[in-house]
Design an enzyme around this catalytic site. Sequence first.
Site, PDB file in Angstrom:
ATOM      1  N   HIS A  18       0.840  -1.200   0.000  1.00 44.09           N
ATOM      2  CA  HIS A  18       0.000   0.000   0.000  1.00 44.09           C
ATOM      3  C   HIS A  18       0.880   1.258   0.000  1.00 44.09           C
ATOM      4  O   HIS A  18       0.707   2.149  -0.851  1.00 44.09           O
ATOM      5  CB  HIS A  18      -0.904  -0.002   1.237  1.00 44.09           C
ATOM      6  CG  HIS A  18      -1.800   1.181   1.331  1.00 44.09           C
ATOM      7  ND1 HIS A  18      -3.108   1.166   0.894  1.00 44.09           N
ATOM      8  CD2 HIS A  18      -1.593   2.438   1.801  1.00 44.09           C
ATOM      9  CE1 HIS A  18      -3.651   2.350   1.085  1.00 44.09           C
ATOM     10  NE2 HIS A  18      -2.738   3.142   1.645  1.00 44.09           N
ATOM     11  N   GLU A  19       1.817   1.309   0.926  1.00 42.72           N
ATOM     12  CA  GLU A  19       2.673   2.492   1.030  1.00 42.72           C
ATOM     13  C   GLU A  19       3.648   2.577  -0.147  1.00 42.72           C
ATOM     14  O   GLU A  19       4.043   3.676  -0.545  1.00 42.72           O
ATOM     15  CB  GLU A  19       3.443   2.473   2.359  1.00 42.72           C
ATOM     16  CG  GLU A  19       2.560   2.467   3.596  1.00 42.72           C
ATOM     17  CD  GLU A  19       1.580   3.619   3.647  1.00 42.72           C
ATOM     18  OE1 GLU A  19       1.864   4.680   3.034  1.00 42.72           O
ATOM     19  OE2 GLU A  19       0.518   3.473   4.292  1.00 42.72           O
ATOM     20  N   HIS A  22       2.076   4.662  -2.823  1.00 44.87           N
ATOM     21  CA  HIS A  22       2.230   6.089  -2.532  1.00 44.87           C
ATOM     22  C   HIS A  22       3.646   6.558  -2.862  1.00 44.87           C
ATOM     23  O   HIS A  22       3.850   7.580  -3.523  1.00 44.87           O
ATOM     24  CB  HIS A  22       1.945   6.376  -1.056  1.00 44.87           C
ATOM     25  CG  HIS A  22       0.519   6.201  -0.646  1.00 44.87           C
ATOM     26  ND1 HIS A  22      -0.540   6.708  -1.382  1.00 44.87           N
ATOM     27  CD2 HIS A  22      -0.031   5.593   0.441  1.00 44.87           C
ATOM     28  CE1 HIS A  22      -1.676   6.421  -0.762  1.00 44.87           C
ATOM     29  NE2 HIS A  22      -1.397   5.735   0.328  1.00 44.87           N
TER      30      HIS A  22
END
Length: 418
Positions: A18-19, A22
């Site tokens: 997920h990160e 980003h």
Amino acid sequence: MNTAIVFILIFGALVFFHELGHLYFAKRAGILCREFAIGFGPKLFSFEKNETVYTVRLLPLGGYVRMAGEDPETIELKPGTKVGLVLNEKEEVTKIVLDNREKYPNVRVVEVEQADLEHKLIISGYEEYEEDLQTFRIHEKARYVSAGEETQIAPYNRQFGSKTLGQRALAIFAGPAMNFVLAFVIFVMIGFIQGIPVDKPIIGKVVSDSVAQKAGLHEDDKISSINNKPTNSWQDVVNIVRENPGKEIKMDVTRDSKKMTIQVTPAAEKEGNVTVGRLGVQSPVEKSLFGSIKAGFDETYRWTKLIFVSLVQLVTGHFSINDLSGPVGIYNLTGQVVEYGTIRVLSLTAVLSINLGLFNLLPVPALDGGRLFFFLIEALRGKPIDRQKEGMVHFIGFALLMLLMLVVTWNDIRKFFL
């Protein structure tokens, strides 16, 4: 112990990917990413690479990418402030030392007259024992040193707020998107490992000590007919077997190009209020890259739809908070799944990844979906909302999410001991 290790690996994978979404798209846009963190709270482990500090923190409650510009960036160098400047061979400032200047032997002490660390990248001031005002150019990757810690400066063009609306939205959306990508990849792996079910009248694996094994049925036996009724698909086989619990049936089988007839009596088993026949065999599967990719898309779509409907039902009141599970509930579920092997663990990881992706896309302050909602408002009104007001909304949203997490965790603990 196995449960704890698997839980940490699942949690780490979900947050990491997920990160990573980003981080990747933020860096592509030229945003300075100060930290990539797994977990919150005190640091357990950290290292720095390519301007970013990678950390593992104590509390397994999520993670974050700290992008320049999301917090106040400027260090206030008021006129009259004395700082130490470390210069490179091009006479560019590479370090701005705010305290403990004696640790830097070649530092040039300057009394600041003017400083701009975001746009012009200059410091003007008077050196000791000099009367002329001097202006020093600051390197775009210079660091300021305070209390023994070094922090890279963030010129405005490296800050989150300087990027286009599209670049900012993509950097935020990429986090949840990576959770769907992770789920898809896992489902493809599962399909490739255990094969994709196909609707052919061929016996898959035969369960040990089942009526099928005792009757002499083997894996890959092709069933051409049952009780003289042609079987053209696996569903045909299932339907006939289900309709004959405890009754002997005659199966015409082809094995290694040889035809034979096998008599078998399906076991009678209860399915709700109905008794059905069971042989103790699995459906046939095929292993292919294309089939696995298709299965990956199908399973990702199926679970996304199912979880989305559940979230809608939660919002509309069909589910209560008591039906939700937090880290404790997921830990308990992980312990149950571990007993069934690696495939079940992978399946759980994929489903949780989709859950995390969808949850983060909800238009709730402090979540990625909440930030995307503010971007939508910005696009409609033609200018961004005041940063302080938006920050306050996200802060309140984060506090409410933490409260929800505490309630859900308490419910999980109560269920565990009841």
